[in-house]
Design a protein around this motif. Structure first.
Motif, PDB file in Angstrom:
ATOM      1  N   THR A 405      -4.521  -4.960  -0.793  1.00  0.00           N
ATOM      2  CA  THR A 405      -4.427  -3.727  -1.570  1.00  0.00           C
ATOM      3  C   THR A 405      -4.293  -4.068  -3.045  1.00  0.00           C
ATOM      4  O   THR A 405      -3.540  -4.966  -3.411  1.00  0.00           O
ATOM      5  CB  THR A 405      -3.203  -2.902  -1.124  1.00  0.00           C
ATOM      6  OG1 THR A 405      -3.296  -2.687   0.285  1.00  0.00           O
ATOM      7  CG2 THR A 405      -3.161  -1.571  -1.822  1.00  0.00           C
ATOM      8  N   VAL A 406      -5.050  -3.354  -3.860  1.00  0.00           N
ATOM      9  CA  VAL A 406      -4.949  -3.567  -5.304  1.00  0.00           C
ATOM     10  C   VAL A 406      -4.635  -2.235  -5.967  1.00  0.00           C
ATOM     11  O   VAL A 406      -4.992  -1.169  -5.465  1.00  0.00           O
ATOM     12  CB  VAL A 406      -6.257  -4.138  -5.893  1.00  0.00           C
ATOM     13  CG1 VAL A 406      -6.522  -5.527  -5.366  1.00  0.00           C
ATOM     14  CG2 VAL A 406      -7.437  -3.223  -5.585  1.00  0.00           C
ATOM     15  N   ASN A 407      -3.954  -2.323  -7.105  1.00  0.00           N
ATOM     16  CA  ASN A 407      -3.621  -1.119  -7.868  1.00  0.00           C
ATOM     17  C   ASN A 407      -4.890  -0.524  -8.475  1.00  0.00           C
ATOM     18  O   ASN A 407      -5.849  -1.233  -8.769  1.00  0.00           O
ATOM     19  CB  ASN A 407      -2.626  -1.436  -8.983  1.00  0.00           C
ATOM     20  CG  ASN A 407      -1.303  -1.887  -8.425  1.00  0.00           C
ATOM     21  OD1 ASN A 407      -0.955  -1.569  -7.286  1.00  0.00           O
ATOM     22  ND2 ASN A 407      -0.552  -2.618  -9.215  1.00  0.00           N
ATOM     23  N   PHE A 408      -4.864   0.763  -8.710  1.00  0.00           N
ATOM     24  CA  PHE A 408      -6.035   1.425  -9.273  1.00  0.00           C
ATOM     25  C   PHE A 408      -5.577   2.578 -10.163  1.00  0.00           C
ATOM     26  O   PHE A 408      -4.622   3.283  -9.858  1.00  0.00           O
ATOM     27  CB  PHE A 408      -6.928   1.977  -8.155  1.00  0.00           C
ATOM     28  CG  PHE A 408      -8.101   2.768  -8.655  1.00  0.00           C
ATOM     29  CD1 PHE A 408      -9.254   2.118  -9.076  1.00  0.00           C
ATOM     30  CD2 PHE A 408      -8.052   4.151  -8.737  1.00  0.00           C
ATOM     31  CE1 PHE A 408     -10.330   2.839  -9.553  1.00  0.00           C
ATOM     32  CE2 PHE A 408      -9.132   4.880  -9.219  1.00  0.00           C
ATOM     33  CZ  PHE A 408     -10.270   4.216  -9.623  1.00  0.00           C
ATOM     34  N   SER A 409      -6.269   2.737 -11.272  1.00  0.00           N
ATOM     35  CA  SER A 409      -6.071   3.937 -12.088  1.00  0.00           C
ATOM     36  C   SER A 409      -7.391   4.255 -12.760  1.00  0.00           C
ATOM     37  O   SER A 409      -8.144   3.354 -13.143  1.00  0.00           O
ATOM     38  CB  SER A 409      -4.972   3.722 -13.132  1.00  0.00           C
ATOM     39  OG  SER A 409      -5.344   2.683 -14.002  1.00  0.00           O
ATOM     40  N   GLU A 443      -0.172   7.379  -3.726  1.00  0.00           N
ATOM     41  CA  GLU A 443       1.025   6.605  -4.041  1.00  0.00           C
ATOM     42  C   GLU A 443       1.865   6.285  -2.807  1.00  0.00           C
ATOM     43  O   GLU A 443       2.680   5.361  -2.822  1.00  0.00           O
ATOM     44  CB  GLU A 443       1.880   7.363  -5.060  1.00  0.00           C
ATOM     45  CG  GLU A 443       2.285   8.755  -4.591  1.00  0.00           C
ATOM     46  CD  GLU A 443       2.908   9.567  -5.705  1.00  0.00           C
ATOM     47  OE1 GLU A 443       3.024   9.043  -6.820  1.00  0.00           O
ATOM     48  OE2 GLU A 443       3.269  10.728  -5.438  1.00  0.00           O
ATOM     49  N   TYR A 445       0.495   5.393  -0.039  1.00  0.00           N
ATOM     50  CA  TYR A 445      -0.418   4.579   0.757  1.00  0.00           C
ATOM     51  C   TYR A 445      -1.118   5.407   1.852  1.00  0.00           C
ATOM     52  O   TYR A 445      -1.533   4.882   2.876  1.00  0.00           O
ATOM     53  CB  TYR A 445       0.308   3.375   1.387  1.00  0.00           C
ATOM     54  CG  TYR A 445       0.761   2.373   0.336  1.00  0.00           C
ATOM     55  CD1 TYR A 445      -0.086   1.346  -0.101  1.00  0.00           C
ATOM     56  CD2 TYR A 445       2.006   2.471  -0.231  1.00  0.00           C
ATOM     57  CE1 TYR A 445       0.317   0.458  -1.080  1.00  0.00           C
ATOM     58  CE2 TYR A 445       2.429   1.588  -1.219  1.00  0.00           C
ATOM     59  CZ  TYR A 445       1.583   0.583  -1.632  1.00  0.00           C
ATOM     60  OH  TYR A 445       1.991  -0.300  -2.597  1.00  0.00           O
ATOM     61  N   LYS A 494      -4.054   5.728  -6.181  1.00  0.00           N
ATOM     62  CA  LYS A 494      -3.206   4.733  -6.832  1.00  0.00           C
ATOM     63  C   LYS A 494      -3.511   3.322  -6.345  1.00  0.00           C
ATOM     64  O   LYS A 494      -3.152   2.344  -7.005  1.00  0.00           O
ATOM     65  CB  LYS A 494      -1.723   5.040  -6.578  1.00  0.00           C
ATOM     66  CG  LYS A 494      -1.280   6.395  -7.082  1.00  0.00           C
ATOM     67  CD  LYS A 494      -1.437   6.521  -8.592  1.00  0.00           C
ATOM     68  CE  LYS A 494      -1.055   7.919  -9.052  1.00  0.00           C
ATOM     69  NZ  LYS A 494      -1.497   8.172 -10.432  1.00  0.00           N
ATOM     70  N   TYR A 495      -4.095   3.233  -5.189  1.00  0.00           N
ATOM     71  CA  TYR A 495      -4.397   1.911  -4.630  1.00  0.00           C
ATOM     72  C   TYR A 495      -5.766   1.951  -3.953  1.00  0.00           C
ATOM     73  O   TYR A 495      -6.215   2.997  -3.501  1.00  0.00           O
ATOM     74  CB  TYR A 495      -3.365   1.496  -3.576  1.00  0.00           C
ATOM     75  CG  TYR A 495      -1.932   1.569  -4.059  1.00  0.00           C
ATOM     76  CD1 TYR A 495      -1.381   0.532  -4.827  1.00  0.00           C
ATOM     77  CD2 TYR A 495      -1.127   2.659  -3.748  1.00  0.00           C
ATOM     78  CE1 TYR A 495      -0.079   0.608  -5.273  1.00  0.00           C
ATOM     79  CE2 TYR A 495       0.178   2.739  -4.191  1.00  0.00           C
ATOM     80  CZ  TYR A 495       0.695   1.709  -4.961  1.00  0.00           C
ATOM     81  OH  TYR A 495       1.983   1.777  -5.399  1.00  0.00           O
ATOM     82  N   GLU A 497      -7.520  -0.077  -0.845  1.00  0.00           N
ATOM     83  CA  GLU A 497      -7.323  -1.063   0.232  1.00  0.00           C
ATOM     84  C   GLU A 497      -8.676  -1.627   0.633  1.00  0.00           C
ATOM     85  O   GLU A 497      -9.612  -0.872   0.924  1.00  0.00           O
ATOM     86  CB  GLU A 497      -6.665  -0.398   1.436  1.00  0.00           C
ATOM     87  CG  GLU A 497      -6.379  -1.392   2.558  1.00  0.00           C
ATOM     88  CD  GLU A 497      -5.882  -0.694   3.806  1.00  0.00           C
ATOM     89  OE1 GLU A 497      -4.664  -0.744   4.049  1.00  0.00           O
ATOM     90  OE2 GLU A 497      -6.700  -0.091   4.521  1.00  0.00           O
TER      91      GLU A 497
END
Lengths: 533, 461
Positions: A405-409, A443, A445, A494-495, A497
């Motif tokens: 999983t990586v953060n994303f915005s 947020e 998941y 927010k993430y 996967e």
């Protein structure tokens, strides 16, 4: 004058014509603006160490220097036993009272002469496990003597321990005790035992024993000698620590705690099937104890923590007599190797992508009893055991699944985005296909949307020759375009996967591939964003 | 008549040639004044011209001129009516088509504070003190396309050509001493020596920039070099200046802290009784800028941005991003220097011919040329001038410049007694400002004393 009028009229007409052409620019609009930005986002070149051993490059080992063929080798210390743990000596103390008669003296109203008495005491050291120690060198410890005398005369006491030597010099001490006056007179002496070597055989007749000799001399000073006069001796060995010991340490079990080796390559995998050619499990036992030790490997098994699958290794030899040094200070190595040839199912137990290989073993020292050959152990003696699990990167794999999983915005509010396209370019030097699914999570998941229900082929396996070696890279460009609905949902994301699945080239047909040190994978990630303003 | 016909053909040939050359050019304006040879201020466009009186005096109102030229687009070309209402909407395709590879916005302002001229026998002397501001902003077409559509459409895979992007601005006080003399019956020559006191300059010395977006992986490659020098703009660049900023000190002007010199030269030659040839070279000079200077120069740029290096980012994201930022900035973040420098003026020159049709009507053809940066800009003008009486003059011209063919210039001079009023424009069509690329107006009020001896006139035209 006509000419003048003509000129003015001409100019006036021109001016009127120009003014009539004037547009109303009050209602200007720039219209819709849709800039399209193409930007590089990320790049990297991943080599074999980044992919297979990113936490520890030492996990990856070149097993064929000529070709650069690689294996994953995971190591773990299993157990360590030290000499101090193995041989420990107990403190010893004793006391003795010698009456006037025992000392050979007589009652006298006024004694001005001398008389002496000689004697000895035998010390029997107690060692753990009924060890029979012949020679013992002290690393630390004290030898003490406490004397108490009621004689109203000075007393001289000489001690010696003929079997206790330091640098070849026998231990001896002389103590003077002053004449008692009213109460008993006392004296003490302490000796640091560090560096002393004790011969505990009393002249090759026994073990664990030491003899202390003493001589007591009463020097008359004219005072009376009473019938009740006596001399008390206290002596002992305390806080003893071994430098080395020789003898027979007894037959005993050595505790080898259970341990395991983490197979990091499977650490983040949910599932997968591996068919590796020639995996090995190796035990390395380095022994500087001078005594025979038998290692009994009770159980070797692999554990897949994701699905609970446990597979026992079968058909291997459990009993192994370890090599040991014949010279103090040396060490001997014993290597125990389990391969597909000396086990029944080694290749099968690593196939389901296990996370751990675990071991259960015990050891027995002097398993054949006292054979007449002296054992030895020093304070630095170690029995160290560690295990290596070698997984040559040769074989096939499929359904090897990874999840991360990586953060994303979003770079801007989704409502200002008209289209979003991510371009992933993978120039793959590995003979491995990578398929993936992308889940966009909030947020908590929880899934906001899945990019595609189908797996996307992101990296295409490089072709290999007949030996399973890659002949050229394979490039794959994947354009991941988000739908308008997906774009509108981006504000909640927010993430991301990544659910990836790796398969080796043509695994279905049983094709084996090899991984070499020279393989590389070039990754480029870029994005194209069209705004809506 | 036969001779006249031949001369007319020659003139037509010259006209066609000029207009072909000027078709894709831009230029600075004051062409109308050039044709008004009876005006004292025509001396400024050709120093061999002179005031049409024994003595000329101008104080404050004698000469004011402002011109603006945009080589790119006209408003009515790029804003089109929307079908559903009368709103005018920017048509991006039209805007792109209207632009040239390199586009210019030019301004020229001149305010004469004091002007004096007088004749002594065959000689004419003049003194002029003027405030002058000349600005030239250059923007490449690709810059506008980049703003309109980003780099992801037509510019994808292409070099975004930003060559030439920059500005040239000069602001200075000009003190000019002029002189001309009638050499013989055919030739009159003149010159003006000008002392300049600069109070503002921005000079793009080098501008060769490009950004290329790789068509496949969108990597961005920046190439080129950029260099500028400035005076009077230090506050824009001096980030260490925490004080109240730069305060303009008017005394720096009369103290000539930024000193310069320039030369104007001109000549008029009567080829025949009806044909006059004329030429002038203007603003050939320099200014040495010493006050409040700030200069900047990049290295030769050639770097490729490939995005974030994932391995390094994952290793230590904060430190890596700091390093990446530093690395990118180091390519362009060079120290500002504060050394004196020299800038050259944007020199211009006219070359033209006039044909006397009647005693009161002449036609002319003129080529106007200006050096902007390292490039020559051209304009072509045909003009007709009516000098009905000594007190009334009228001129009209048609010119092509600034990539605009349809510019109509008009000029009028009136004299009542010693007072001479004039007003002129290079493009009367600018009244409809939505449809023109050029706007210009010049006006002034002169005091002319005495009548000039006709024998002193150089030209018979």
């Amino acid at each position: 004058m006509k000419k003048i009028y003509f000129s003015y009229i001409w100019a006036a007409c021109l001016l009127v014509a120009l003014l009539s052409c004037k547009k109303d620019l009050k209602k200007l609009s720039l219209g819709e603006w849709n800039p399209n930005l193409a930007v590089p986002l990320a790049h990297s070149t991943f080599d074999v160490y980044d992919i297979f051993a990113h936490t520890n490059a030492e996990d990856l080992v070149v097993i064929d220097p000529n070709t650069g063929m690689l294996a994953l080798v995971y190591k773990s210390d299993i157990a360590t036993l030290s000499g101090n743990q193995y041989v420990s000596i107990n403190d010893f103390s004793d006391s003795k009272s010698l009456s006037l008669s025992a000392l050979g003296g007589t009652v006298s109203p006024s004694f001005s002469s001398t008389f002496s008495h000689s004697g000895n005491e035998e010390i029997d050291f107690a060692f753990d496990n009924s060890a029979q120690i012949k020679e013992f060198k002290f690393d630390d410890g004290d030898l003490f003597f406490n004397i108490s005398s009621t004689f109203k005369h000075p007393v001289t006491i000489s001690f010696s321990v003929p079997s206790l030597k330091k640098n070849g010099v026998i231990f001896s001490k002389t103590i003077n005790v002053n004449a008692a006056s009213g109460s008993a007179s006392t004296a003490s002496v302490y000796e640091d035992l560090a560096g002393y070597v004790a011969d505990l055989t009393l002249g090759n007749t026994t073990n664990n024993k030491l003899q202390v000799n003493y001589q007591i001399t009463v020097n008359g000073n004219g005072n009376p000698i009473l019938a009740t006069d006596q001399i008390s001796l206290d002596f002992g060995f305390t806080s003893l620590k071994m430098d080395y010991a020789k003898g027979f340490f007894g037959t005993r079990n050595l505790v080898v705690p259970s341990d395991s080796v983490l197979l990091k390559v499977f650490q983040y995998s949910d599932e997968g099937y591996f068919e590796l050619v020639d995996p090995e499990i190796r035990f390395y036992l380095t022994n500087s104890f001078g005594l025979p030790i038998n290692l009994n490997i009770n159980q070797i098994k692999t554990i897949n923590v994701n699905n609970g699958q446990v597979l026992n290794l079968l058909g291997y030899s459990q009993q192994h007599l370890l090599n040991y040094p014949s010279v103090m200070g040396d060490s001997s190595l014993t290597t125990i190797v389990f391969t597909k040839n000396n086990t029944t199912n080694l290749e099968q137990v690593v196939s389901p992508a296990p996370k751990y290989v675990t071991f259960d073993a015990n050891a027995v020292a002097n398993p054949s009893g006292n054979t007449g050959v002296d054992n030895f152990v020093t304070k630095n003696s170690r029995l160290k055991a560690y295990c290596e699990v070698e997984l040559p990167l040769h074989g096939l794999a499929h359904s090897f699944k990874l999840r991360d999983t990586v953060n994303f915005s979003t770079p801007t509010e989704a409502e200002n985005l008209r289209s979003v396209m991510f371009r992933l370019i993978i120039d793959n030097g590995f003979p491995i296909n990578v398929l993936a699914k992308l889940r966009f999570l909030d947020e908590n998941y929880q899934e906001v949307f899945m990019y595609s229900n189908d797996q996307l082929l992101l990296a295409e396996a490089a072709p290999v020759d007949g030996n399973g070696k890659v002949t050229s890279n394979k490039k794959k460009i994947s354009d991941l375009k988000l739908s308008e609905n997906q774009i509108q949902l981006l504000d909640h994301v927010k993430y991301i996967e990544l659910q990836a699945e790796a398969n080796t080239l043509d695994f279905a047909s049983g094709k084996h591939i090899k991984i070499y040190e020279s393989y590389k994978l070039n990754l480029k990630l870029s994005g194209q964003f069209e705004g809506k303003f | 008549m036969k001779g006249n016909s031949k001369e007319m053909k020659k003139l037509l040939y010259i006209i066609v040639l000029f207009f072909c050359c000027a078709a894709s050019s831009i230029a600075q304006q004051n062409y109308t004044m050039y044709a008004m040879t009876k005006m004292a201020q025509s001396h400024y466009e050709n120093p061999s011209n002179y005031a049409n009186g024994k003595i000329y005096i101008g104080i404050g109102l004698s000469h004011h001129s402002i011109g603006v030229n945009h080589s790119g687009f006209t408003l009515n070309r790029v804003f089109v009516p929307r079908s559903q209402d009368d709103t005018l909407v920017l048509d991006q395709d039209r805007l792109k088509k209207s632009l040239w590879g390199r586009n210019y916005i030019m301004t020229d302002v001149r305010n004469e504070l004091l002007g004096i001229g007088f004749h002594v026998k065959k000689n004419y002397f003049s003194l002029s003190i003027s405030n002058r501001i000349m600005g030239n902003i250059v923007y490449p077409k690709d810059l506008i396309i980049l703003g309109l559509e980003g780099n992801g459409r037509s510019l994808l895979g292409e070099r975004i050509n930003l060559n030439g992007l920059g500005a040239h601005i000069d602001a200075y006080l000009e003190v000019a001493l002029g002189y001309n003399r009638k050499i013989n019956e055919k030739l009159r020559v003149g010159g003006r020596l000008k002392f300049l006191s600069g109070y503002g300059n921005f000079s793009t010395k080098k501008s060769k920039l490009g950004i290329t977006t790789d068509k496949e992986d969108f990597d961005l490659t920046v190439d080129g070099k950029f260099k500028f020098a400035s005076s009077g703009f230090r506050d824009f660049f001096d980030t260490t200046n925490s004080g109240g900023g730069y305060t303009f000190d008017p005394s720096m002007i009369y103290k000539f802290k930024n000193f310069g010199m320039a030369l104007d030269l001109g000549a008029t030659y009567n080829l025949t009784d009806k044909i006059e040839l004329n030429a002038s070279l203007l603003d050939f000079g320099f200014i040495r800028w010493k006050n409040e200077t700030a200069s900047y120069e990049t290295d030769n740029l050639d770097f490729r941005f490939e995005g974030v290096n994932l391995k390094e980012y994952l290793n230590d994201s904060t430190e890596y991003l700091d390093r990446l930022q530093d690395s990118l900035l180091s390519k362009i973040d060079k120290d500002i220097t504060y050394n004196p420098y020299t800038s050259t003026l944007s020199s211009r020159f006219y070359i033209g011919a006039r044909y006397k049709v009647t005693d009161w009507f002449t036609v002319g053809v003129t080529s106007y040329n200006q050096i902007v940066g390292n490039r020559l800009r051209m304009a072509g003008i045909i003009s007709g001038t009516i000098q009905l009486k000594n007190w009334l003059g009228f001129t009209a011209n048609y010119s092509t410049y600034g990539r605009s063919w349809g510019n109509i210039g008009l000029g009028l001079s009136l004299r009542g007694g010693p007072i001479q009023f004039y007003v002129m424009t290079d493009n009367i069509l600018a009244i409809n400002y939505t449809g023109v690329k050029n706007a210009h107006v010049t006006f002034g009020l002169n005091l002319l004393i005495g009548k000039l001896d006709p024998k002193l006139k150089a030209s018979k035209i």
